[in-house]
Design a protein around this motif. Structure first.
Motif, PDB file in Angstrom:
ATOM      1  N   ALA A  11       0.841  -1.192   0.000  1.00 26.89           N
ATOM      2  CA  ALA A  11       0.000   0.000   0.000  1.00 26.89           C
ATOM      3  C   ALA A  11       0.875   1.239   0.000  1.00 26.89           C
ATOM      4  O   ALA A  11       1.906   1.284   0.668  1.00 26.89           O
ATOM      5  CB  ALA A  11      -0.923   0.004   1.223  1.00 26.89           C
ATOM      6  N   ASN A  12       0.462   2.250  -0.754  1.00 32.03           N
ATOM      7  CA  ASN A  12       1.212   3.493  -0.872  1.00 32.03           C
ATOM      8  C   ASN A  12       0.274   4.676  -0.681  1.00 32.03           C
ATOM      9  O   ASN A  12      -0.901   4.602  -1.042  1.00 32.03           O
ATOM     10  CB  ASN A  12       1.864   3.592  -2.258  1.00 32.03           C
ATOM     11  CG  ASN A  12       2.703   2.376  -2.571  1.00 32.03           C
ATOM     12  OD1 ASN A  12       3.778   2.198  -2.023  1.00 32.03           O
ATOM     13  ND2 ASN A  12       2.199   1.528  -3.455  1.00 32.03           N
ATOM     14  N   SER A  13       0.794   5.744  -0.128  1.00 31.70           N
ATOM     15  CA  SER A  13      -0.039   6.927   0.072  1.00 31.70           C
ATOM     16  C   SER A  13       0.796   8.199   0.018  1.00 31.70           C
ATOM     17  O   SER A  13       1.985   8.199   0.346  1.00 31.70           O
ATOM     18  CB  SER A  13      -0.783   6.851   1.412  1.00 31.70           C
ATOM     19  OG  SER A  13       0.123   6.793   2.496  1.00 31.70           O
ATOM     20  N   ILE A  14       0.154   9.267  -0.416  1.00 30.85           N
ATOM     21  CA  ILE A  14       0.757  10.604  -0.421  1.00 30.85           C
ATOM     22  C   ILE A  14      -0.172  11.520   0.362  1.00 30.85           C
ATOM     23  O   ILE A  14      -1.360  11.621   0.060  1.00 30.85           O
ATOM     24  CB  ILE A  14       0.930  11.145  -1.850  1.00 30.85           C
ATOM     25  CG1 ILE A  14       1.915  10.270  -2.636  1.00 30.85           C
ATOM     26  CG2 ILE A  14       1.425  12.596  -1.819  1.00 30.85           C
ATOM     27  CD1 ILE A  14       2.047  10.654  -4.097  1.00 30.85           C
ATOM     28  N   TRP A  15       0.358  12.158   1.385  1.00 30.61           N
ATOM     29  CA  TRP A  15      -0.391  13.083   2.227  1.00 30.61           C
ATOM     30  C   TRP A  15       0.279  14.454   2.118  1.00 30.61           C
ATOM     31  O   TRP A  15       1.432  14.599   2.497  1.00 30.61           O
ATOM     32  CB  TRP A  15      -0.390  12.622   3.679  1.00 30.61           C
ATOM     33  CG  TRP A  15      -0.672  11.156   3.866  1.00 30.61           C
ATOM     34  CD1 TRP A  15       0.212  10.127   3.770  1.00 30.61           C
ATOM     35  CD2 TRP A  15      -1.930  10.567   4.176  1.00 30.61           C
ATOM     36  NE1 TRP A  15      -0.417   8.931   4.007  1.00 30.61           N
ATOM     37  CE2 TRP A  15      -1.741   9.163   4.256  1.00 30.61           C
ATOM     38  CE3 TRP A  15      -3.223  11.070   4.406  1.00 30.61           C
ATOM     39  CZ2 TRP A  15      -2.756   8.274   4.558  1.00 30.61           C
ATOM     40  CZ3 TRP A  15      -4.240  10.188   4.706  1.00 30.61           C
ATOM     41  CH2 TRP A  15      -4.013   8.802   4.779  1.00 30.61           C
ATOM     42  N   TYR A  16      -0.439  15.448   1.592  1.00 32.20           N
ATOM     43  CA  TYR A  16       0.196  16.752   1.416  1.00 32.20           C
ATOM     44  C   TYR A  16      -0.687  17.844   1.997  1.00 32.20           C
ATOM     45  O   TYR A  16      -1.911  17.701   2.116  1.00 32.20           O
ATOM     46  CB  TYR A  16       0.496  17.024  -0.062  1.00 32.20           C
ATOM     47  CG  TYR A  16      -0.715  17.174  -0.953  1.00 32.20           C
ATOM     48  CD1 TYR A  16      -1.256  18.436  -1.212  1.00 32.20           C
ATOM     49  CD2 TYR A  16      -1.315  16.069  -1.541  1.00 32.20           C
ATOM     50  CE1 TYR A  16      -2.361  18.586  -2.032  1.00 32.20           C
ATOM     51  CE2 TYR A  16      -2.417  16.207  -2.361  1.00 32.20           C
ATOM     52  CZ  TYR A  16      -2.939  17.471  -2.607  1.00 32.20           C
ATOM     53  OH  TYR A  16      -4.043  17.602  -3.409  1.00 32.20           O
ATOM     54  N   ARG A  17      -0.053  18.940   2.361  1.00 32.60           N
ATOM     55  CA  ARG A  17      -0.793  20.052   2.958  1.00 32.60           C
ATOM     56  C   ARG A  17      -1.685  20.677   1.904  1.00 32.60           C
ATOM     57  O   ARG A  17      -1.300  20.845   0.744  1.00 32.60           O
ATOM     58  CB  ARG A  17       0.155  21.074   3.569  1.00 32.60           C
ATOM     59  CG  ARG A  17       1.148  21.691   2.636  1.00 32.60           C
ATOM     60  CD  ARG A  17       2.110  22.604   3.389  1.00 32.60           C
ATOM     61  NE  ARG A  17       1.378  23.609   4.130  1.00 32.60           N
ATOM     62  CZ  ARG A  17       1.808  24.163   5.268  1.00 32.60           C
ATOM     63  NH1 ARG A  17       2.977  23.806   5.760  1.00 32.60           N
ATOM     64  NH2 ARG A  17       1.088  25.085   5.887  1.00 32.60           N
ATOM     65  N   ASN A  18      -2.883  21.031   2.306  1.00 27.22           N
ATOM     66  CA  ASN A  18      -3.901  21.448   1.343  1.00 27.22           C
ATOM     67  C   ASN A  18      -3.715  22.870   0.817  1.00 27.22           C
ATOM     68  O   ASN A  18      -4.510  23.322  -0.021  1.00 27.22           O
ATOM     69  CB  ASN A  18      -5.309  21.288   1.931  1.00 27.22           C
ATOM     70  CG  ASN A  18      -5.502  22.069   3.222  1.00 27.22           C
ATOM     71  OD1 ASN A  18      -4.664  22.893   3.592  1.00 27.22           O
ATOM     72  ND2 ASN A  18      -6.604  21.802   3.920  1.00 27.22           N
ATOM     73  N   ASP A  19      -2.655  23.564   1.278  1.00 35.77           N
ATOM     74  CA  ASP A  19      -2.391  24.901   0.726  1.00 35.77           C
ATOM     75  C   ASP A  19      -1.097  24.927  -0.092  1.00 35.77           C
ATOM     76  O   ASP A  19      -0.553  25.974  -0.378  1.00 35.77           O
ATOM     77  CB  ASP A  19      -2.324  25.948   1.842  1.00 35.77           C
ATOM     78  CG  ASP A  19      -1.256  25.647   2.886  1.00 35.77           C
ATOM     79  OD1 ASP A  19      -0.640  24.555   2.804  1.00 35.77           O
ATOM     80  OD2 ASP A  19      -1.039  26.481   3.778  1.00 35.77           O
ATOM     81  N   GLU A  20      -0.607  23.741  -0.492  1.00 33.81           N
ATOM     82  CA  GLU A  20       0.608  23.637  -1.301  1.00 33.81           C
ATOM     83  C   GLU A  20       0.287  22.950  -2.622  1.00 33.81           C
ATOM     84  O   GLU A  20      -0.575  22.068  -2.686  1.00 33.81           O
ATOM     85  CB  GLU A  20       1.677  22.841  -0.534  1.00 33.81           C
ATOM     86  CG  GLU A  20       2.997  22.683  -1.248  1.00 33.81           C
ATOM     87  CD  GLU A  20       3.705  24.010  -1.471  1.00 33.81           C
ATOM     88  OE1 GLU A  20       3.516  24.575  -2.566  1.00 33.81           O
ATOM     89  OE2 GLU A  20       4.423  24.467  -0.568  1.00 33.81           O
ATOM     90  N   THR A  21       0.987  23.376  -3.668  1.00 36.78           N
ATOM     91  CA  THR A  21       0.800  22.767  -4.983  1.00 36.78           C
ATOM     92  C   THR A  21       2.009  21.904  -5.334  1.00 36.78           C
ATOM     93  O   THR A  21       3.129  22.403  -5.439  1.00 36.78           O
ATOM     94  CB  THR A  21       0.631  23.853  -6.068  1.00 36.78           C
ATOM     95  OG1 THR A  21      -0.503  24.661  -5.751  1.00 36.78           O
ATOM     96  CG2 THR A  21       0.423  23.201  -7.437  1.00 36.78           C
ATOM     97  N   VAL A  22       1.757  20.620  -5.500  1.00 38.33           N
ATOM     98  CA  VAL A  22       2.800  19.663  -5.863  1.00 38.33           C
ATOM     99  C   VAL A  22       2.649  19.355  -7.346  1.00 38.33           C
ATOM    100  O   VAL A  22       1.532  19.302  -7.882  1.00 38.33           O
ATOM    101  CB  VAL A  22       2.673  18.369  -5.029  1.00 38.33           C
ATOM    102  CG1 VAL A  22       3.733  17.349  -5.439  1.00 38.33           C
ATOM    103  CG2 VAL A  22       2.786  18.698  -3.546  1.00 38.33           C
ATOM    104  N   GLU A  23       3.780  19.152  -8.027  1.00 36.54           N
ATOM    105  CA  GLU A  23       3.748  18.859  -9.448  1.00 36.54           C
ATOM    106  C   GLU A  23       2.905  17.607  -9.723  1.00 36.54           C
ATOM    107  O   GLU A  23       3.143  16.542  -9.146  1.00 36.54           O
ATOM    108  CB  GLU A  23       5.167  18.657  -9.980  1.00 36.54           C
ATOM    109  CG  GLU A  23       6.010  19.916 -10.038  1.00 36.54           C
ATOM    110  CD  GLU A  23       5.414  20.941 -10.996  1.00 36.54           C
ATOM    111  OE1 GLU A  23       5.466  20.689 -12.216  1.00 36.54           O
ATOM    112  OE2 GLU A  23       4.900  21.969 -10.516  1.00 36.54           O
ATOM    113  N   LEU A  24       1.928  17.750 -10.615  1.00 39.13           N
ATOM    114  CA  LEU A  24       1.019  16.640 -10.916  1.00 39.13           C
ATOM    115  C   LEU A  24       1.724  15.421 -11.511  1.00 39.13           C
ATOM    116  O   LEU A  24       1.366  14.281 -11.195  1.00 39.13           O
ATOM    117  CB  LEU A  24      -0.103  17.115 -11.836  1.00 39.13           C
ATOM    118  CG  LEU A  24      -1.142  18.044 -11.196  1.00 39.13           C
ATOM    119  CD1 LEU A  24      -2.173  18.471 -12.232  1.00 39.13           C
ATOM    120  CD2 LEU A  24      -1.823  17.374 -10.011  1.00 39.13           C
ATOM    121  N   PRO A  25       2.740  15.599 -12.386  1.00 43.37           N
ATOM    122  CA  PRO A  25       3.436  14.411 -12.909  1.00 43.37           C
ATOM    123  C   PRO A  25       4.086  13.565 -11.805  1.00 43.37           C
ATOM    124  O   PRO A  25       4.130  12.342 -11.902  1.00 43.37           O
ATOM    125  CB  PRO A  25       4.479  14.993 -13.862  1.00 43.37           C
ATOM    126  CG  PRO A  25       3.895  16.294 -14.295  1.00 43.37           C
ATOM    127  CD  PRO A  25       3.183  16.829 -13.089  1.00 43.37           C
TER     128      PRO A  25
END
Length: 410
Positions: free
Chosen positions: A131-145
């Motif tokens: 299982a894999n997961s990505i948890w990021y802060r909702n006011d930051e933009t991470v590169e979609l690719p």
């Protein structure tokens, strides 16, 4: 306050013990060979080469007389996922340390997925969860690719969290980790602060039995002779069975199968006058392949200790020594994660757990990569493991090393 971008890539790999004592025999669970194409086989060689090199670096830091356990596959996968966001010389250094063939650069994620799929299907009576997961802060933009590649090839779950609710975010992530690892690793995130941007977690859980379990009635107290210090008393398990066996001038080796025989514990015990470090120094992919090829089935009178230990390793300095200093510097290029750049790997942590008993082997490993903004024959043979030895948990057809360790004192 300096913002921190933290990526945790945690690969929990692997725990062994079967679901049903009556269903893990080869008759009920037939062995079906894994056929890898050349590119997937090359990826295994890269992983094993990387693991052997890193193991030697850790041995230098931890000392000769300490128990050590790492999961080469775990660390390899974690760094590979981080590498998906690296560019330029940073990516080149990581490629070299991971022993990748640069000509296959575009295919690496494809063949990592193929390998993991093959491992999961190898023994249908064992539990292998990835299982894999990505948890990021909702006011930051991470590169979609970067997100997309981890979704496509690592099947990552992606969630945005309110990191201003630090305790809530930490609890959410750790609850997911605890659930995926069946409680073996209940917590990986120590804190969530306003400096954090992302946690990327990869968890693997595997549970299975020995193909031939040890009878608890045959387990007896016996001496174990460390390389340093006095002998200690251990619980020594015993059985007579046919096992893969090999011997050379350096060590004697047995291969103890799990389930249908795809996954195995390989134990390498140094000969008289040799030490565990001599085996470790000889470790490389070529030697490992030759050693595995030399195994042949023999009737063995086996004595093997029950043991349990944990490991906790900081891998920044070993990885720098292996040749990827740029990723840890102010000049790191991870613009594939954040287009504005200015981030680097600040920490790589690795935690492991192993327990061996009459039923089987339970092992776990967590790798975290933290990224932050920059500042700028016919007779019965005896194999009694009553002194330190090197051990590995492997898959037979692919020759993948899942875990690599040394037991100096049970």
């Amino acid at each position: 306050m300096t913002t921190q971008f933290v990526t945790y890539l945690c690969l929990l790999a692997l725990s062994f013990t079967a679901c049903d004592k009556n269903n893990h025999t080869p008759e009920n669970n037939p062995y079906k060979p894994i056929a890898l194409d050349l590119k997937s086989a090359s990826l295994v060689e890269s992983s094993n080469t990387f693991g052997a090199n890193l193991f030697k670096e850790i041995l230098e830091d931890e000392g000769e007389n300490e128990n050590i356990l790492i999961s080469p596959l775990s660390i390899f996968q974690a760094l590979s996922m981080t590498r998906n966001g690296a560019n330029g010389l940073t990516r080149d250094e990581m490629t070299a340390v991971l022993a990748f063939d640069e000509s296959q650069d575009d295919d690496l994620n494809v063949y990592q997925k193929k390998l993991m799929d093959a491992l999961k299907k190898a023994d249908n009576k064992l539990t292998l969860d990835i299982a894999n997961s990505i948890w990021y802060r909702n006011d930051e933009t991470v590169e979609l690719p970067f997100i997309q590649v981890n979704q496509d090839y690592f099947n990552a779950e992606v969630s945005a969290l309110d990191f201003s609710d630090a305790e809530g975010a930490k609890r959410t992530i750790n609850n997911w980790v605890d659930k995926q690892t069946k409680g073996k690793i209940p917590e990986i995130v120590d804190e969530v602060t306003q400096d954090h941007v992302m946690f990327l977690i990869n968890a693997i859980y595997f549970y299975g039995h020995w193909q031939n379990e040890f009878d608890t009635k045959d387990t007896q107290k016996a001496p174990f002779y460390p390389e340093a210090g006095n002998e200690v008393t251990v619980d020594m398990m015993h059985q007579e069975t046919d096992l893969g066996y090999a011997a050379n001038a350096l060590f004697t080796m047995v291969e103890i199968p799990y389930g249908n025989g795809h996954f195995n514990m390989v134990a390498l015990m140094p000969n008289k006058g040799k030490k565990v470090k001599d085996i470790v120094h000889a470790l490389n992919n070529e030697n490992w392949a030759a050693w595995m090829e030399s195994l042949s089935k023999q009737p063995i009178v086996l004595g093997f200790p029950k043991f349990k230990f944990e490991g906790d390793y900081k891998l920044k300095e070993p990885l720098i020594s292996m040749g990827m200093p740029l990723a840890f510097s102010d000049w790191a290029d991870f613009t594939g994660i954040l287009s504005k750049g200015g981030i680097m790997i600040s920490k790589v942590k690795h935690k492991t757990f192993i327990e061996v008993d009459e039923k089987g082997t339970e092992a776990a490993a967590v790798t975290s990569v933290e990224v932050g903004y920059t500042s700028v024959g016919p007779q019965k043979l005896h194999f009694t493991a009553n002194k330190p030895f090197v051990f590995a948990i492997t898959e037979k057809d692919t020759n993948t090393i899942l875990f690599l360790g040394k037991l100096m004192r049970p």
